[in-house]
Design a protein around this motif. Structure first.
Motif, PDB file in Angstrom:
ATOM      1  N   UNK A  71      43.594  33.758  33.953  1.00 54.97           N
ATOM      2  CA  UNK A  71      43.127  32.716  34.792  1.00 54.97           C
ATOM      3  C   UNK A  71      43.729  33.112  36.239  1.00 54.97           C
ATOM      4  N   UNK A  72      45.041  33.464  36.109  1.00 52.15           N
ATOM      5  CA  UNK A  72      45.711  33.926  37.483  1.00 52.15           C
ATOM      6  C   UNK A  72      44.970  35.199  37.891  1.00 52.15           C
ATOM      7  N   UNK A  73      44.933  36.125  36.942  1.00 50.90           N
ATOM      8  CA  UNK A  73      44.298  37.336  37.467  1.00 50.90           C
ATOM      9  C   UNK A  73      42.798  36.971  38.063  1.00 50.90           C
ATOM     10  N   UNK A  74      42.140  36.245  37.333  1.00 53.32           N
ATOM     11  CA  UNK A  74      40.873  35.758  37.844  1.00 53.32           C
ATOM     12  C   UNK A  74      40.963  35.059  38.949  1.00 53.32           C
ATOM     13  N   UNK A  75      42.022  34.485  39.406  1.00 53.68           N
ATOM     14  CA  UNK A  75      42.173  33.753  40.760  1.00 53.68           C
ATOM     15  C   UNK A  75      42.255  34.772  41.773  1.00 53.68           C
ATOM     16  N   UNK A  76      42.951  35.698  41.532  1.00 49.91           N
ATOM     17  CA  UNK A  76      43.015  36.989  42.608  1.00 49.91           C
ATOM     18  C   UNK A  76      41.871  37.413  42.722  1.00 49.91           C
ATOM     19  N   UNK A  77      40.956  37.547  41.690  1.00 48.35           N
ATOM     20  CA  UNK A  77      39.647  38.266  41.618  1.00 48.35           C
ATOM     21  C   UNK A  77      38.464  37.487  42.757  1.00 48.35           C
ATOM     22  N   UNK A  78      38.795  36.101  42.426  1.00 47.16           N
ATOM     23  CA  UNK A  78      38.170  34.879  43.040  1.00 47.16           C
ATOM     24  C   UNK A  78      38.343  34.966  44.695  1.00 47.16           C
ATOM     25  N   UNK A  79      39.751  34.880  44.869  1.00 47.87           N
ATOM     26  CA  UNK A  79      39.994  34.907  46.503  1.00 47.87           C
ATOM     27  C   UNK A  79      39.612  36.256  47.106  1.00 47.87           C
ATOM     28  N   UNK A  80      39.547  37.229  46.560  1.00 44.32           N
ATOM     29  CA  UNK A  80      39.119  38.444  47.066  1.00 44.32           C
ATOM     30  C   UNK A  80      37.527  38.635  47.168  1.00 44.32           C
ATOM     31  N   UNK A  81      36.912  37.657  46.410  1.00 44.76           N
ATOM     32  CA  UNK A  81      35.601  37.729  46.351  1.00 44.76           C
ATOM     33  C   UNK A  81      34.895  38.321  45.496  1.00 44.76           C
ATOM     34  N   UNK A  82      35.447  38.951  44.592  1.00 47.43           N
ATOM     35  CA  UNK A  82      34.991  39.817  43.269  1.00 47.43           C
ATOM     36  C   UNK A  82      33.907  38.936  42.589  1.00 47.43           C
ATOM     37  N   UNK A  83      32.709  39.615  42.575  1.00 44.82           N
ATOM     38  CA  UNK A  83      31.518  38.820  41.739  1.00 44.82           C
ATOM     39  C   UNK A  83      31.450  39.245  40.248  1.00 44.82           C
ATOM     40  N   UNK A  84      32.368  39.975  39.793  1.00 41.98           N
ATOM     41  CA  UNK A  84      32.491  40.410  38.156  1.00 41.98           C
ATOM     42  C   UNK A  84      31.638  41.391  38.046  1.00 41.98           C
ATOM     43  N   UNK A  85      30.953  42.073  38.810  1.00 47.14           N
ATOM     44  CA  UNK A  85      30.057  43.427  38.687  1.00 47.14           C
ATOM     45  C   UNK A  85      30.683  44.633  38.872  1.00 47.14           C
ATOM     46  N   UNK A  86      31.287  44.850  37.555  1.00 55.36           N
ATOM     47  CA  UNK A  86      31.845  46.163  37.517  1.00 55.36           C
ATOM     48  C   UNK A  86      32.035  46.521  35.992  1.00 55.36           C
TER      49      UNK A  86
END
Length: 728
Positions: A71-86
């Motif tokens: 969840x912490x890694x996902x928090x960094x992704x969320x703050x960076x605007x990552x949409x999960x499409x990779x």
């Protein structure tokens, strides 16, 4: 009234310049060039998949540990605007421009950077000199393996951060014990200890080792408090309750909250939910929920059902039959009943449908009102498509000769009458009158004639030969003690049968149900199931190119190649600072030898060092040496694929032991001015070698600059190191 405004408001603060400088240097060492390489590095291919699933709210199970780190890694992704499409499909794959690489790697890098000032403060709280504390922090700062591990989307730096934070918080709490018990700062550091321990365990179960160490330390300290006659019984009880609340109750509650948030975020069905029970799957949006939504809750006589085996290993499967029969003789010469085959089929199919029949009646439809089936009732199970009855005889099963064959009965007009009565036993019942419920009830089917239990074969890879279409074997287990999950089934799809005619019923079996009854699992039920899956679900451990044994870590006989540039010689390796690791081993050995020497001498009433120095020596060893031991020795008992990064929490504690031993040697063994001067000169020379090794291996720590073929060969200090050299 406003007289205080006549004077300026002045705020004074003490700033530890050492601490500020160490923090800045830690941030620089971990954050510099964080986006390089802009490609998937080693286990980023693993954790990145989970980050993408978080972004898409798709449920997953990771058997490596709890969800807090993810969840912490996902928090960094969320703050960076990552949409999960990779597509996280291979190491070295270039990140697209839509992937916020800096944000994905930020939190691990920050955690790694903050470990530097934490190391400094831990040594200060252990009552060592600021010089020793500074040395510990600089060793952590210049440790190549910790730098490498903290600069990518990995969990070890976050784990080590929470471990060190827990240790520091407990030491601060303990040092406030004598003079400021139950003060605000006392409570703060005690509560922070519990929170940090819970976070460490929530990142990886390896955090449990340090948590146990701190619990044992707190228990020992409390045991000493019991002997303090100045403390009343009421005061001791308050101390005990405070520690129980902060170090056990709150961490448990926080640990549950990690799963609560995890399950709240991941509410959509995905590929991983197939290993969960039908009830769990039905609680997720999409997937099974779309099929089972609105099904009748209570199974009644005449119900049309599919039965899923609860075990789900080696794969999920449903009770199944088809018109084909068992061969008259198997390949090994044993005979069969030549009855219709019954298997466990790992795919949804119309041949998975069965009808629950009352043995005393002929109808195959649900009456009005429905007559529910209860625990202990006798039923017949009629295969929906072939209308043959589920049956078992005292005939050996095809792959499990010690178990009975299960079939659908065909009347060959020979001396083998039907034996098709089954007693329904609800395993998770609350009372002996419980009704058999869709999805929620876990049931066993006990054969009335032989007491055999319907079971999905437990033989690994127990697939039938070509005549059985490679489907999984189903048997009647004669030894029915206990409730092994392979003997337990649950109704997954369910409808109330309305058609008595076979052709109409076949059409009905192909059509979806449209009744409006919902089934929701409580959070605790979902948590219990998910926690059990995490603890028991094990992927097949295969030998990895960079896997190693725990013995290899001590002498760093192994490394891991994290990344290789596709064209140049630039590469990143997980390699420790050789000088630091060797010194840490020497410090641990010196501490052990000196401790044994002091203990023997003290047994003879010979005291080589003052009592306060002895207490300082033992307390530092308990934290640093004990931290190394509890984070390292358990790996000798683990049957899993191990990697060098598993040793990083242990080596962090071992590094903290180096300045402890050095200060002790300087204070108590170097008694003359000349010896002290020589010892100081040796320390300077030794630390220079640590810095030299750091600089030498920094190109494979940061991945730049690219090295030539000769330079890469020069870094292979050990033959066991796999430095990647391209063929010319």
């Amino acid at each position: 009234m406003l007289g205080f405004l006549k004077e300026p408001v002045v705020v004074t603060a003490k700033i530890n310049v050492n601490l500020v400088a160490l923090t800045v240097m830690g941030l620089i060492s971990r954050l510099w060039g964080l986006c390089y390489p802009r490609a998937v590095v080693f286990d980023e291919v693993y954790y990145g998949q989970f980050v993408s699933l978080y972004m898409k709210r798709i449920f997953f199970v990771d058997d490596s540990g709890p969800p807090f780190g993810h969840m912490l890694l996902a928090l960094g992704a969320y703050l960076g605007g990552f949409d999960g499409n990779f597509l996280w499909n291979r190491i070295g794959a270039e990140y697209s421009m839509s992937v916020p690489v800096w944000s994905l790697r930020l939190l691990p890098a920050l955690a790694g950077a903050l470990c530097v000032p934490l190391a400094y403060q831990i040594l200060v709280e252990l009552h060592f000199s600021h010089c020793a504390a500074l040395g510990a922090a600089l060793l952590i700062l210049l440790e190549n393996s910790l730098i490498t591990q903290s600069r990518f989307m990995l969990l070890e730096s976050i784990l080590i951060f929470f471990i060190l934070l827990a240790v520091l918080s407990y030491l601060k709490f303990y040092n406030l014990q004598k003079h400021s018990a139950f003060s605000g700062s006392w409570w703060f550091w005690l509560l922070l200890t519990g929170v940090a321990c819970s976070c460490a365990v929530g990142v990886k179960y390896m955090g449990l080792f340090t948590y146990i160490l701190l619990l044992a330390t707190a228990g020992l300290h409390f045991w000493h408090m019991i002997g303090d006659q100045n403390l009343s019984n009421v005061s001791l009880l308050c101390h005990f309750l405070a520690r129980g609340l902060a170090l056990i109750i709150i961490p448990m509650g926080l640990y549950l909250s990690f799963f609560y948030v995890h399950l709240a975020l991941l509410y959509r069905s995905g590929p991983h939910d197939q290993i969960m029970t039908s009830a769990f799957q039905a609680s997720l949006e999409g997937g099974l929920a779309r099929i089972t939504q609105g099904q009748p809750l209570e199974v009644a006589y005449g119900s049309q059902i599919t039965l899923r085996n609860v075990l789900g290993k080696p794969m999920q499967c449903w009770l199944h039959s088809h018109p084909n029969t068992y061969p008259i003789r198997y390949e090994n010469g044993r005979g069969s009943s030549h009855q219709q085959q019954v298997t466990c089929y790992p795919f949804k199919d119309v041949n998975n449908w069965w009808i629950v029949k009352d043995p005393g009646m002929q109808q195959l439809v649900v009456s009005n009102p429905p007559r529910p089936v209860r625990h202990g009732h006798i039923v017949q199970l009629v295969h929906g498509i072939t209308t043959r009855y589920l049956n078992t005889h005292d005939v050996a099963a095809p792959l499990s000769p010690h178990s009975q064959e299960v079939s659908c009965y065909i009347d060959y007009n020979i001396s083998m009458p039907a034996q098709n009565l089954w007693r329904v036993e609800i395993v998770n019942r609350e009372s002996d009158t419980d009704v058999w419920k869709t999805i929620l009830s876990e049931v066993r089917f006990v054969h009335v004639n032989t007491s055999a239990v319907l079971k999905a074969s437990g033989i690994i890879g127990a697939s039938l030969p070509e005549w059985g279409y490679r489907q999984l074997e189903v048997v009647g287990e004669k030894l029915s003690k206990g409730y092994h999950q392979s003997m337990v089934w649950n109704v997954e799809e369910h409808r109330y049968g309305k058609s008595q005619e076979q052709k109409e019923r076949e059409v009905e079996l192909h059509s979806p149900t449209q009744m409006d009854i919902s089934k929701n699992l409580s959070f605790m039920a979902k948590f219990t199931e998910l926690q059990w899956k995490i603890l028991t679900l094990k992927n097949e451990d295969t030998e990895h190119k960079y896997s190693s044994s725990a013995l290899d870590w001590i002498t760093m006989d192994t490394n891991i190649a994290y990344w290789l540039h596709p064209t140049s010689g630039a590469q990143i390796h997980l390699l420790g600072n050789v000088a630091t690791w060797a010194s840490a081993n020497a410090a641990a050995l010196a501490y052990l030898c000196l401790s044994l020497w002091y203990l023997l001498r003290r047994r003879r009433k010979i005291y080589d060092i003052p009592e306060d120095a002895w207490q300082l020596w033992m307390s530092a060893g308990g934290i640093c040496g004990g931290g190394w031991a509890v984070n390292y020795l358990p790996f000798f008992l683990m049957e899993k694929t191990l990697f060098l990064y598993h040793y990083l929490p242990a080596v962090t504690f071992q590094i903290l032991l180096i300045p402890v031993v050095l200060q002790h040697l300087g204070d108590h063994l170097c008694r003359s001015v000349l010896l002290k001067s020589m010892f100081s000169a040796l320390i300077v020379a030794w630390f220079s070698s640590v810095y030299f090794v750091y600089c030498t291996f920094s190109p494979v720590t940061y991945g730049q600059p690219a090295l030539s073929l000769t330079e890469l060969k020069g870094l292979r200090w050990k033959d066991t190191w796999n430095i990647l050299i391209r063929k010319q």
